[in-house]
Design an enzyme around this catalytic site. Structure first.
Site, PDB file in Angstrom:
ATOM      1  N   ASP A   1       2.378  -5.088   4.316  1.00 33.56           N
ATOM      2  CA  ASP A   1       2.132  -3.824   3.617  1.00 33.56           C
ATOM      3  C   ASP A   1       2.159  -2.720   4.697  1.00 33.56           C
ATOM      4  OD1 ASP A   1       1.044  -1.882   1.756  1.00 33.56           O
ATOM      5  OD2 ASP A   1      -0.850  -2.142   2.822  1.00 33.56           O
TER       6      ASP A   1
ATOM      7  N   ASP B   1       0.774   1.163   4.205  1.00 33.50           N
ATOM      8  CA  ASP B   1      -0.373   2.075   4.205  1.00 33.50           C
ATOM      9  C   ASP B   1      -1.682   1.313   4.316  1.00 33.50           C
ATOM     10  OD1 ASP B   1       0.887   4.686   3.852  1.00 33.50           O
ATOM     11  OD2 ASP B   1       1.612   3.826   1.982  1.00 33.50           O
TER      12      ASP B   1
ATOM     13  N   GLY C   1       1.047   4.812  -5.315  1.00 28.03           N
ATOM     14  CA  GLY C   1       2.198   5.704  -5.493  1.00 28.03           C
ATOM     15  C   GLY C   1       1.739   7.146  -5.619  1.00 28.03           C
TER      16      GLY C   1
ATOM     17  N   LYS D   1       3.301   9.966  -6.699  1.00 30.96           N
ATOM     18  CA  LYS D   1       3.601  10.677  -7.951  1.00 30.96           C
ATOM     19  C   LYS D   1       2.674  10.182  -9.063  1.00 30.96           C
ATOM     20  CE  LYS D   1       8.130   9.649  -7.783  1.00 30.96           C
ATOM     21  NZ  LYS D   1       8.332   9.129  -6.416  1.00 30.96           N
ATOM     22  N   GLU D   2       2.460   8.875  -9.095  1.00 33.07           N
ATOM     23  CA  GLU D   2       1.572   8.279 -10.098  1.00 33.07           C
ATOM     24  C   GLU D   2       0.135   8.778  -9.890  1.00 33.07           C
ATOM     25  OE1 GLU D   2       3.827   6.802  -8.227  1.00 33.07           O
ATOM     26  OE2 GLU D   2       5.071   5.520  -9.481  1.00 33.07           O
TER      27      GLU D   2
ATOM     28  N   THR E   1       4.374   0.473  -1.275  1.00 29.94           N
ATOM     29  CA  THR E   1       4.456   1.383  -2.417  1.00 29.94           C
ATOM     30  C   THR E   1       4.977   2.751  -1.998  1.00 29.94           C
ATOM     31  OG1 THR E   1       2.635   0.254  -3.478  1.00 29.94           O
ATOM     32  CG2 THR E   1       2.936   2.536  -4.079  1.00 29.94           C
TER      33      THR E   1
HETATM   34  C1  XBP Z   1       0.011   2.857  -0.645  1.00 29.26           C
HETATM   35  C2  XBP Z   1      -0.003   3.955  -1.560  1.00 29.26           C
HETATM   36  C3  XBP Z   1       0.910   5.044  -1.347  1.00 29.26           C
HETATM   37  C4  XBP Z   1       0.506   6.215  -0.534  1.00 29.26           C
HETATM   38  C5  XBP Z   1       1.334   7.404  -0.954  1.00 29.26           C
HETATM   39  O1  XBP Z   1      -0.252   1.618  -1.296  1.00 29.26           O
HETATM   40  O2  XBP Z   1      -0.693   3.928  -2.541  1.00 29.26           O
HETATM   41  O3  XBP Z   1       1.127   5.520  -2.620  1.00 29.26           O
HETATM   42  O4  XBP Z   1      -0.865   6.522  -0.710  1.00 29.26           O
HETATM   43  O5  XBP Z   1       2.679   7.196  -0.781  1.00 29.26           O
HETATM   44  P1  XBP Z   1       0.115   0.259  -0.557  1.00 29.26           P
HETATM   45  P2  XBP Z   1       3.756   8.105  -1.566  1.00 29.26           P
HETATM   46  O6  XBP Z   1      -0.466   0.324   0.825  1.00 29.26           O
HETATM   47  O7  XBP Z   1      -0.569  -0.795  -1.358  1.00 29.26           O
HETATM   48  O8  XBP Z   1       1.610   0.109  -0.577  1.00 29.26           O
HETATM   49  O9  XBP Z   1       3.150   9.466  -1.771  1.00 29.26           O
HETATM   50  O10 XBP Z   1       4.975   8.150  -0.680  1.00 29.26           O
HETATM   51  O11 XBP Z   1       4.058   7.449  -2.903  1.00 29.26           O
HETATM   52 MG    MG Z   2      -2.040  -0.724   1.703  1.00 27.16          MG
END
Ligand code: XBP
Ligand code: MG
Length: 260
Positions: A12, A14, A55, A57-58, A126
């Site tokens: 993963d 983030d 995400g 946008k979500e 994501t």
């Molecule tokens: C990470 C996220 C991402 C970021 C924002 O989840 O939730 O949405 O916070 O990224 P994970 P974007 O670590 O589980 O993948 O704004 O580019 O969508």
């Molecule tokens: Mg993560």
């Protein structure tokens, strides 16, 4: 899994490769909101709740529905959200390019070790693809993208984590079965996604995720550990290892421990 040896590790991004959320994505969202003359301020407590929606946008849409319903009247709301999100991404990339978001302990060490051992390395995230490639290059060097057999990110699948889709997409493009691989995640949402794709999963927690439910993970750790600074075990067994390396990953995959 041939001879009890893993074939790939799926990371993963983030919260796992780097602490991108608090001083990265969160600040970028707030900076974008200012550009759009919005008085929205995503503070730590609120952002902790909003992280349940993966995400960007979500996440913005969820926030509007719950905290700013007047905005629902905006014509072409999806296009407007996309526009805000593009601005947010610009701010996030600028934070990355200024070197303000360092990798977490053990990340560079483990990725280099996997590369030397010719074990496949994949990303299942994501976040927006450009965020992933920029973070990897600022962490591992400009030419590092070829080290990754698959980079699965953002909108390549319609359903984001906790749906397993991004992991299933990554496994398909690796040409591997889940049983041959290990996932490394930082959050409950990410863990649910990886488990639903059939992957053995190690969790390295951070401030936003440390109190979440990691049932089903094989091991929960403070981080991947460095020789000079071993990880702390939060739950599970590390099979006497003090840092996450290939030997330990093989043991975890072979023993198939699962937290209950
Ligand atoms: C990470 C996220 C991402 C970021 C924002 O989840 O939730 O949405 O916070 O990224 P994970 P974007 O670590 O589980 O993948 O704004 O580019 O969508
Ligand atoms: Mg993560």
């Amino acid at each position: 899994m041939k001879n009890n040896k893993i074939s790939a590790v799926l990371f993963d991004v983030d919260g796992t490769i780097a602490e991108t959320e608090h001083n990265g994505h969160r600040l970028a969202f707030n900076a974008a909101f200012k550009d759009f003359s919005l008085s929205w301020d995503w503070n730590t407590k609120l952002y902790s709740e909003l992280l349940d929606i993966t995400g960007g946008k979500e996440r913005i849409r969820y926030y509007i529905e719950k905290y700013a319903p007047d905005k629902l009247k905006t014509s072409e709301l999806d296009a407007w959200i996309t526009h805000v999100h593009i601005t947010k991404t610009k701010y996030f990339l600028s934070l990355l390019n200024r070197g303000l978001i360092p990798p977490r302990p053990g990340i560079i060490r483990l990725i280099k070790e996997l590369r030397s051992a010719k074990i496949d390395i994949a990303i299942a995230s994501t976040t927006t693809l450009k965020n992933v490639t920029t973070l990897l290059q600022s962490t591992l060097g400009k030419n590092c993208l070829s080290w990754f057999n698959v980079i699965a990110a953002g909108d390549v699948v319609p359903q984001k984590k906790p749906a397993p889709d991004i992991y299933i997409w990554a496994l398909k493009h690796l040409g591997l079965q889940a049983q041959q691989c290990i996932a490394i995640e930082d959050s409950e949402c990410g863990l649910r996604a990886a488990l639903a794709a059939g992957l053995t999963t190690i969790v390295t927690v951070n401030n936003y995720t440390e109190k979440q439910d990691f049932t089903g993970a094989s091991l929960v750790l403070s981080d991947l550990g460095e020789p000079s600074e071993p990880f702390t075990i939060i739950s599970g067994t590390s099979h006497n290892n003090k840092l996450v390396n290939i030997e330990m990953l093989n043991k975890i995959a072979f023993h198939n421990d699962k937290l209950t």
